[in-house]
Design a protein around this motif. Structure first.
Motif, PDB file in Angstrom:
ATOM      1  N   MET A 261       0.657  -1.399   0.284  1.00 53.43           N
ATOM      2  CA  MET A 261       0.174   0.103   0.542  1.00 53.43           C
ATOM      3  C   MET A 261       1.192   1.445  -0.551  1.00 53.43           C
ATOM      4  O   MET A 261       1.481   1.671   1.065  1.00 53.43           O
ATOM      5  N   VAL A 262       0.378   1.859  -1.646  1.00 51.30           N
ATOM      6  CA  VAL A 262       1.778   2.970  -1.725  1.00 51.30           C
ATOM      7  C   VAL A 262       0.529   4.589  -1.395  1.00 51.30           C
ATOM      8  O   VAL A 262       0.165   4.867  -1.211  1.00 51.30           O
ATOM      9  N   LEU A 263       0.484   5.369   0.057  1.00 47.00           N
ATOM     10  CA  LEU A 263      -0.276   6.844   0.492  1.00 47.00           C
ATOM     11  C   LEU A 263       0.673   7.787   0.116  1.00 47.00           C
ATOM     12  O   LEU A 263       1.447   7.657   1.212  1.00 47.00           O
ATOM     13  N   ASP A 264       0.593   8.704  -0.451  1.00 49.65           N
ATOM     14  CA  ASP A 264       1.198   9.804  -1.546  1.00 49.65           C
ATOM     15  C   ASP A 264       0.219  10.969  -1.065  1.00 49.65           C
ATOM     16  O   ASP A 264      -0.558  11.226  -1.887  1.00 49.65           O
ATOM     17  N   GLY A 265       0.565  11.769   0.258  1.00 53.01           N
ATOM     18  CA  GLY A 265      -0.313  12.795   0.196  1.00 53.01           C
ATOM     19  C   GLY A 265      -1.144  12.879   0.979  1.00 53.01           C
ATOM     20  O   GLY A 265      -2.536  12.999   0.623  1.00 53.01           O
ATOM     21  N   MET A 450       3.650  -0.723   5.459  1.00 56.77           N
ATOM     22  CA  MET A 450       2.795   0.874   4.009  1.00 56.77           C
ATOM     23  C   MET A 450       3.796   1.612   3.956  1.00 56.77           C
ATOM     24  O   MET A 450       4.847   2.301   4.673  1.00 56.77           O
ATOM     25  N   LEU A 451       3.885   2.029   2.177  1.00 61.54           N
ATOM     26  CA  LEU A 451       4.628   2.992   2.441  1.00 61.54           C
ATOM     27  C   LEU A 451       3.969   4.441   2.391  1.00 61.54           C
ATOM     28  O   LEU A 451       3.074   4.887   1.659  1.00 61.54           O
ATOM     29  N   LEU A 478       7.494   6.205   6.600  1.00 62.90           N
ATOM     30  CA  LEU A 478       7.489   7.439   6.225  1.00 62.90           C
ATOM     31  C   LEU A 478       8.181   7.908   5.584  1.00 62.90           C
ATOM     32  O   LEU A 478       9.499   8.740   6.436  1.00 62.90           O
ATOM     33  N   VAL A 479       8.411   8.866   4.569  1.00 68.64           N
ATOM     34  CA  VAL A 479       9.633   9.230   3.094  1.00 68.64           C
ATOM     35  C   VAL A 479       8.848  10.931   3.480  1.00 68.64           C
ATOM     36  O   VAL A 479       7.703  10.860   2.636  1.00 68.64           O
ATOM     37  N   LEU A 505       6.977  -1.916  -4.685  1.00 70.86           N
ATOM     38  CA  LEU A 505       6.173  -2.337  -5.370  1.00 70.86           C
ATOM     39  C   LEU A 505       6.669  -3.892  -5.567  1.00 70.86           C
ATOM     40  O   LEU A 505       5.832  -4.394  -5.723  1.00 70.86           O
ATOM     41  N   ASP A 506       8.109  -3.815  -5.782  1.00 71.96           N
ATOM     42  CA  ASP A 506       8.416  -4.564  -6.151  1.00 71.96           C
ATOM     43  C   ASP A 506       9.251  -5.845  -5.567  1.00 71.96           C
ATOM     44  O   ASP A 506       8.487  -7.079  -5.693  1.00 71.96           O
ATOM     45  N   THR A 507       9.624  -5.672  -4.257  1.00 66.58           N
ATOM     46  CA  THR A 507      10.418  -6.185  -3.310  1.00 66.58           C
ATOM     47  C   THR A 507       9.615  -6.430  -2.487  1.00 66.58           C
ATOM     48  O   THR A 507       9.941  -7.117  -1.391  1.00 66.58           O
ATOM     49  N   GLY A 508       8.729  -4.921  -2.120  1.00 63.16           N
ATOM     50  CA  GLY A 508       8.343  -4.975  -0.746  1.00 63.16           C
ATOM     51  C   GLY A 508       9.881  -4.038   0.592  1.00 63.16           C
ATOM     52  O   GLY A 508       8.939  -3.834   2.036  1.00 63.16           O
TER      53      GLY A 508
END
Length: 553
Positions: A261-265, A450-451, A478-479, A505-508
């Motif tokens: 799960m990528v959450l951006d903004g 999650m990222l 968190l980035v 997304l590729d390797t976790g």
């Protein structure tokens, strides 16, 4: 995240025809037993199979061709369908609605990773086109190989776009020229109150049966029905803006069904939703002033003023004149605010908007501004925006609070966005029912990492949202994009961000955990502070923006 209609979104090709009208449908039936076990309805059809999770699921959706605008439409390379779901997931045998979905198929059979659902935000943003778009964006930043490992799934959430029904309340509500957002008298404020109240009443008359079922939790259960219809035990998710709250809601309800799960903004879960607009007002003031300061830096190019204050004064002078005599007869103060608002979202607008404003101020040439005018906006996205937020949370029903809060912020110097944000949300004050209670987001031991990505000067979803979302989900990382002013800025050319997203997304792979942000990326100077002497407006927009909108509808 959420906000205005006009122009609101990166400039793009003409809107393609409604998707999904020429596709086959698969019916979703949820049983009470499945609801009790999983919390949502899942897909069942004549060829249903029971997977290891114990939930019934179809072997596949009967995909068909998408409606397209022409031979160059990327949707020629996608597939579309309608997935039927219960209006009320607590009554799976009751009335049905359908969700429009699209698929951009994987090409890497050897390392296939499953399905990746994408949501562009809103609430109210259509997502059908984002299946091929996400693959395109990932390829554009050098990670086509990762996109190739997923079936990328776009969809229009309930009530949106090609889903059935599509929620609309008053197609003429946003037609120019609207009353000034900033009321100079109680008479002007009452005009907007009456306009907003009527909009809410129109929504109730046309779709009163649907409105109570427009919560984000309802849409998240629809997503789980899509998951089951796809025959998948788990999904991956890429959510921008409101799509972060949407994804986080799914992760709370169905933690064992999340892969990546990528959450951006990130939406701040503490401010859902009334307080969110107040925090936006402060952040947008900062970002619009940053644009004015940037224009002053290049006064030799734009001749709008040699200081931020001088450019600000020039802007408000133009705005006041537009109230008396609309620019080209079509752009009043509201329409002007709506156009340049996007400079607060995305630095890719800095050059084209400065060019357009300069042409009008210095040469009385309105063509640039008119080119960005979206007359009337999109009532479907506006209606869904209000419907979701009204159902999701408790809002003040006493207009005096709205007025006091707006007046306080305006007097504190938050002039640019405060009153326009009031009127964008005001129909909720008169909604036919009281929403809420707010759904409590919650992490789980069974939820994988999650990222989270957050630009530190994001105005639509201010930086506190990333920090709060990180606290709610202990397994997340968190980035920070330090200094970044563009909303939901992954896959826009910041290699530090984009490489981290692709690796995850590729390797976790995730950054090591720390208290607060776990990793930092600097904003790219050429994108965050574009040089108009080194690039054209077209090049600037292409360099700092996805070719489809993210964030508000």
């Amino acid at each position: 995240m959420h906000r205005r209609r006009s122009p609101l979104r990166p400039r793009r090709a003409p809107e393609p025809p409604i998707r999904g009208g020429q596709v086959k449908r698969i019916v979703i039936v949820a049983t009470a037993a499945i609801m009790a076990a999983g919390g949502a309805g899942v897909a069942v059809s004549a060829n249903a199979a029971t997977g290891p999770s114990g939930a019934a699921a179809t072997k596949g959706i009967d995909w068909g061709k998408c409606a397209v605008s022409g031979p160059d439409d990327p949707m020629n390379n996608a597939q579309c369908a309608q997935v039927e779901v219960p209006l009320d997931h607590a009554r799976p045998g009751g009335r049905k609605i359908s969700i429009a979905v699209s698929r951009f198929k994987h090409t890497d059979d050897k390392d296939y990773k499953g399905v990746l659902l994408v949501n562009p935000g809103g609430p109210g943003g259509t997502g059908i086109e984002y299946a091929p778009a996400l693959a395109r964006w990932m390829g554009g930043v050098g990670h086509a190989d990762v996109a190739a490992k997923y079936d990328i799934i776009g969809f229009d959430p309930r009530g949106v776009g090609s889903s059935k029904p599509a929620l609309t309340c008053d197609p003429n509500f946003s037609d120019p020229i609207r009353p000034d957002y900033v009321p100079s008298s109680w008479k002007e404020e009452k005009a907007w109150i009456a306009k907003s109240k009527k909009y809410a009443q129109d929504c109730a008359k046309k779709f009163g049966w649907l409105l109570p079922h427009m919560r984000t939790t309802d849409a998240a259960r629809d997503v789980d029905a899509i998951r089951a219809a796809l025959g998948q035990q788990k999904i991956s998710w890429y959510g921008f803006s409101y799509g972060t709250y949407f994804g986080a809601t799914y992760a709370t309800l169905f933690p064992k069904r999340v892969q990546h799960m990528v959450l951006d903004g990130n939406v701040n879960p503490k401010t859902v939703w009334y307080d969110a607009q107040l925090e936006q007002d402060k952040a947008f003031e900062h970002n619009i002033k940053a644009w004015w300061a940037w224009a002053a830096k290049y006064d030799s190019v734009y001749h709008l003023g040699k200081s931020e204050k001088a450019v600000e004064a020039k802007y408000y002078a133009v705005r006041a004149a537009a109230k008396k005599t609309p620019i080209a007869g079509k752009i009043g103060p509201d329409e002007l605010d709506d156009i340049v608002l996007s400079a607060g979202y995305n630095t890719g607008y800095y050059i084209p908007f400065a060019e357009a404003l300069s042409a009008w101020v210095n040469n009385e040439d309105a063509s640039g501004l008119l080119g960005w005018l979206s007359a009337g906006g999109d009532d479907n996205s506006f209606a869904v925006y209000n419907a979701v937020q009204a159902a999701d949370a408790r809002w003040p029903r006493n207009w005096s609070k709205w007025h006091r809060d707006a007046e306080k912020l305006y007097k504190q110097g938050y002039r640019f966005n405060t009153w326009s944000n009031v009127w964008f949300n005001a129909p909720v004050a008169f909604w036919p029912f009281k929403g809420g209670p707010e759904f409590r987001l919650q992490g789980s031991r069974s939820l994988p990492g999650m990222l989270l990505v957050q630009s530190t000067q994001d105005a639509a979803t201010p930086v506190a949202g990333g920090l709060e979302m990180h606290k709610v989900f202990p397994s997340s990382r968190l980035v920070f994009e330090v200094g970044g002013k563009t909303h939901a800025n992954t896959l826009n050319g910041n290699a530090c961000l984009d490489d981290k997203v692709a690796a995850y997304l590729d390797t976790g792979a995730l950054p090591a955990g720390h208290r607060g942000p776990d990793a930092y990326c600097k904003a790219v100077p050429a994108l965050n502070d574009p040089d108009p002497t080194a690039m054209t407006a077209k090049a600037a927009r292409a360099a700092a923006g996805k070719d489809l909108p993210v964030g508000r509808p």
